[in-house]
Every structure is written in structure tokens, then in C-alpha cells.
Scaffold this motif. Structure first.
Motif, PDB file in Angstrom:
ATOM      1  N   GLN A 136      32.737 -56.058  99.333  1.00 12.50           N
ATOM      2  CA  GLN A 136      33.580 -57.254  99.470  1.00 12.50           C
ATOM      3  C   GLN A 136      33.684 -57.996  98.143  1.00 12.50           C
ATOM      4  OE1 GLN A 136      32.130 -60.483 102.043  1.00 12.50           O
ATOM      5  NE2 GLN A 136      34.143 -60.495 103.028  1.00 12.50           N
ATOM      6  N   LYS A 137      32.568 -58.040  97.400  1.00 13.03           N
ATOM      7  CA  LYS A 137      32.563 -58.717  96.099  1.00 13.03           C
ATOM      8  C   LYS A 137      33.512 -58.032  95.124  1.00 13.03           C
ATOM      9  CE  LYS A 137      29.475 -60.059  92.302  1.00 13.03           C
ATOM     10  NZ  LYS A 137      28.075 -60.030  91.788  1.00 13.03           N
ATOM     11  N   VAL A 138      33.495 -56.704  95.071  1.00 14.37           N
ATOM     12  CA  VAL A 138      34.383 -55.954  94.179  1.00 14.37           C
ATOM     13  C   VAL A 138      35.845 -56.193  94.549  1.00 14.37           C
ATOM     14  CG1 VAL A 138      35.104 -53.634  93.482  1.00 14.37           C
ATOM     15  CG2 VAL A 138      32.669 -54.194  93.636  1.00 14.37           C
ATOM     16  N   CYS A 139      36.129 -56.200  95.849  1.00 12.42           N
ATOM     17  CA  CYS A 139      37.504 -56.424  96.304  1.00 12.42           C
ATOM     18  C   CYS A 139      38.009 -57.799  95.890  1.00 12.42           C
ATOM     19  CB  CYS A 139      37.587 -56.269  97.825  1.00 12.42           C
ATOM     20  SG  CYS A 139      37.335 -54.585  98.420  1.00 12.42           S
ATOM     21  N   PHE A 140      37.171 -58.821  96.065  1.00 12.97           N
ATOM     22  CA  PHE A 140      37.557 -60.170  95.657  1.00 12.97           C
ATOM     23  C   PHE A 140      37.731 -60.255  94.145  1.00 12.97           C
ATOM     24  CE2 PHE A 140      36.213 -61.821  99.842  1.00 12.97           C
ATOM     25  CZ  PHE A 140      37.266 -62.708 100.074  1.00 12.97           C
ATOM     26  N   GLN A 141      36.882 -59.587  93.398  1.00 13.19           N
ATOM     27  CA  GLN A 141      36.997 -59.606  91.940  1.00 13.19           C
ATOM     28  C   GLN A 141      38.310 -58.957  91.495  1.00 13.19           C
ATOM     29  OE1 GLN A 141      33.343 -57.642  90.785  1.00 13.19           O
ATOM     30  NE2 GLN A 141      32.245 -59.575  90.487  1.00 13.19           N
ATOM     31  N   LEU A 142      38.672 -57.845  92.123  1.00  8.01           N
ATOM     32  CA  LEU A 142      39.940 -57.182  91.793  1.00  8.01           C
ATOM     33  C   LEU A 142      41.127 -58.073  92.140  1.00  8.01           C
ATOM     34  CD1 LEU A 142      39.184 -53.526  92.972  1.00  8.01           C
ATOM     35  CD2 LEU A 142      39.559 -54.285  90.614  1.00  8.01           C
ATOM     36  N   MET A 143      41.049 -58.746  93.293  1.00  2.06           N
ATOM     37  CA  MET A 143      42.153 -59.605  93.698  1.00  2.06           C
ATOM     38  C   MET A 143      42.297 -60.807  92.762  1.00  2.06           C
ATOM     39  SD  MET A 143      42.853 -61.437  97.367  1.00  2.06           S
ATOM     40  CE  MET A 143      41.654 -62.739  97.039  1.00  2.06           C
ATOM     41  N   ILE A 144      41.178 -61.449  92.422  1.00  2.00           N
ATOM     42  CA  ILE A 144      41.217 -62.602  91.515  1.00  2.00           C
ATOM     43  C   ILE A 144      41.705 -62.180  90.131  1.00  2.00           C
ATOM     44  CG2 ILE A 144      39.817 -64.346  90.347  1.00  2.00           C
ATOM     45  CD1 ILE A 144      40.327 -64.903  93.299  1.00  2.00           C
ATOM     46  N   THR A 145      41.270 -61.018  89.661  1.00  2.00           N
ATOM     47  CA  THR A 145      41.729 -60.507  88.363  1.00  2.00           C
ATOM     48  C   THR A 145      43.232 -60.267  88.379  1.00  2.00           C
ATOM     49  OG1 THR A 145      39.590 -59.440  87.983  1.00  2.00           O
ATOM     50  CG2 THR A 145      41.441 -58.681  86.647  1.00  2.00           C
ATOM     51  N   SER A 146      43.736 -59.717  89.461  1.00  2.68           N
ATOM     52  CA  SER A 146      45.181 -59.481  89.594  1.00  2.68           C
ATOM     53  C   SER A 146      45.953 -60.793  89.513  1.00  2.68           C
ATOM     54  CB  SER A 146      45.481 -58.794  90.935  1.00  2.68           C
ATOM     55  OG  SER A 146      44.852 -57.546  91.026  1.00  2.68           O
TER      56      SER A 146
END
Length: 326
Positions: A136-146
Motif C-alpha cells: 500500500q505504501k509503494v502504491c501511494f508513493q507512485l500515485m503521489i509521485t505521478s
């Protein structure tokens, strides 16, 4: 914005060249807008209510649906108002804000699609360790980076354009504050500005597309090595919806923003932009709904739940029902 700017108000000329079509366009775009909102809302509700869809793949689909809904809200309501209004004026700050949010959200969509392709690669390459890599942390990081990357690029484009002098005309030959119609109104637009805008646009479109293609090249190698025909079919089925959406999205976007424009092509560009701002957000949820078995099942559950709730609401709102039964 620069102190040298003399124009403080723009006119979104839009479809004023087609007065006989404005009522028809209003009806078509209104219907499309409502459909886009309902389709994306249905996908988000289906993902939220079905625990079986609480996976990274559908997390990114939820984010994409939400982002596309916001993208259309930046453009379509204003377009609908202008189709019925005689005054199509938009102030310079409003125009800059519209451009910032439209390109920021559009760039965010591109990078979310790149994250989705990486998610598919991880699922096929390491199925046993998939939930370890895609936490979940990786997914949120990818979304915030996008989101952050998309809005930084949009801020660069918006700052470059609205730091120019607009002194020849204030008629924008478009239905929203797009790049090409605005730079053709500027007095001091140079090759230096054009290069900045092109590089930022290319970074978003070409950069995210290259990331997607790299993921799918590796996916293709993995699928070819699979000994099981069922495994290959399953791998292709999980990627087919995403590939279809990517093809539609990047096909229109590259045509609109990477091909050089001239003033004679504004009318054709505007019609193509309608396709990009209306048709693409309309097709994306339909593609994911029709080509994804899990999503179809989840949507049927949502529709079934709504149908079951309607009689209860009718009974609650109809006291005579209890009197008649008693």
C-alpha cells in the motif's frame, strides 16, 4: 505574471464559428459529461465496496477514474456554459488556473498509466512476491509521485505561457485555454519558449509512454517464456484493457500536443481536442468495464444492491403503504 501583459481578459471563441450546431453540441456534450461522471463514479464505487478489488491494480484504476473525472470537470462545465452564453469572457487568472489544472491532471493520468504498467509487470514477473513488492505504501508513493510530477510540468508550461505579452488580440480560437491558441496571441513568443513547452510536453507524453513500453517489452518476454497456454492467455487478458486505454489516450494526446500547429489548423485542432477531452474519458471506463471480468461482476453487484435498496426507499417514503397493509 509579467508587468508587460496588456490583455487582462480573453474571449473563448470556441464553437462560435458553428452557431447552427451549438444546441446540438450542448446536448451531446452534456450527455457525454453525465455519462463520464456516472461511469467513473460506478467504477470507483464498485472498487470501494468490493474487498476482492482492494488490490494495487484496482487502486490505480480508482485513482485514474478519479483523476479523469476531475480533468473533465475543469473543461466541460465551462464549455457547456459558453455554448449557451453570449458572453464567453474569461479573465487571465481564470485562464491560467484552468490551464494549470487541466494539464496537471492530464499529466497525472499519463504517469498513473505508467504506474499501472509497472504493476502489471510486477504481477506477472513475481506473482508469489507481488504483495511484498506492491505494498500500500509503494502504491501511494507512485500515485503521489505521478501527481506532483504532473503538476510541476504543468506549472512550468503555464508559467512560460502567461509570462508572455498578449497584445494583438484576446480571441482564443478554442473552447478552453489551450497552449497553441494562446501562444499565437503572444507578441514576444520565441523559439526559446517553444522549446521549453515542447520539452515539458514531451517529458510527460513521451517519457510516460516510454516507461509503459519498457514494462510491456519485459512483459512480452515473460509471456513468451511461459510454457502454459492458459498462463499466457491470463497474462494477456490482464493487460489488454490497459493497452487499449493507453493506445486511445496517447494517440489523441500526441496528435494534439506534439505535432506543430499553425493558425489555419485551429478549427481542426479544436475538433480533435473535443475527441481528447470528451471521447477519451468516456471510453476509458467503458473499456475497463467491458474487457475486465472482475469489474463486470463488481458492477453487477453494485447495480443489484441499488435495485434492492429502491423498494426499501419507496416504502420508507410512502406512509400510505403501512396504512393499507394494516
Amino acid at each position: 505574471m509579467g508587468n508587460h501583459t496588456t490583455v487582462t481578459m480573453f474571449i473563448l471563441w470556441g464553437f462560435s464559428s458553428f452557431p447552427e450546431l451549438q444546441n446540438i453540441l450542448f446536448a451531446v456534450i452534456l450527455l457525454s459529461h453525465v455519462t463520464i461522471l456516472l461511469a467513473n463514479a460506478s467504477i470507483m464505487v464498485a472498487i470501494k465496496l468490493n474487498h476482492s478489488l482492494h488490490t494495487p491494480m484496482y487502486f490505480f484504476l480508482f485513482a485514474l477514474s478519479f483523476s479523469e473525472t476531475c480533468t473533465t470537470m475543469v473543461i466541460l462545465p465551462r464549455m457547456l456554459v459558453d455554448l449557451l452564453s453570449e458572453s464567453k469572457a474569461i479573465s487571465l487568472p481564470e485562464c491560467a488556473t484552468q490551464m494549470l489544472f487541466f494539464f496537471g491532471l492530464a499529466a497525472n493520468n499519463c504517469f498513473i498509466m505508467a504506474a499501472m504498467s509497472y504493476d502489471r509487470y510486477t504481477a506477472i514477473h513475481s506473482p508469489l512476491h507481488y504483495h511484498i513488492f506492491m505494498t500500500q505504501k509503494v502504491c501511494f508513493q507512485l500515485m503521489i509521485t505521478s501527481c506532483v510530477t504532473g503538476f510541476l510540468c504543468s506549472l512550468g508550461i503555464t508559467f512560460t505561457i502567461f509570462n508572455l505579452s498578449f497584445c494583438d488580440s484576446n480571441n482564443i480560437q478554442h473552447f478552453f485555454c489551450d497552449i497553441s491558441p494562446l501562444v499565437h496571441l503572444a507578441c514576444d513568443y520565441t523559439a526559446h519558449h517553444a522549446m521549453i513547452i515542447f520539452l515539458l510536453s514531451a517529458f510527460v507524453l513521451v517519457g510516460s509512454f516510454v516507461l509503459i513500453m519498457i514494462s510491456y517489452v519485459f512483459i512480452l518476454f515473460l509471456v513468451v517464456k511461459m510454457s502454459s497456454a492458459h498462463g499466457r492467455q491470463k497474462a494477456f487478458s490482464t493487460c489488454s484493457s490497459h493497452l487499449t486505454v493507453v493506445s486511445v489516450h496517447y494517440g489523441f494526446a500526441c496528435f494534439v500536443y506534439l505535432i506543430p500547429k499553425n493558425t489555419d489548423s485551429f478549427r481542426e485542432d479544436m475538433l480533435m481536442a473535443v475527441t481528447y477531452t470528451v471521447l477519451t474519458p468516456l471510453l476509458n471506463p467503458i473499456i475497463y468495464s467491458l474487457r475486465n471480468k472482475e469489474m463486470k461482476i463488481a458492477l453487477r453487484k453494485v447495480v443489484g444492491h441499488i435495485n434492492k435498496s429502491l423498494p426499501c426507499l419507496t416504502i420508507k417514503n410512502n406512509p400510505e403503504h403501512f396504512k393499507n397493509n394494516n
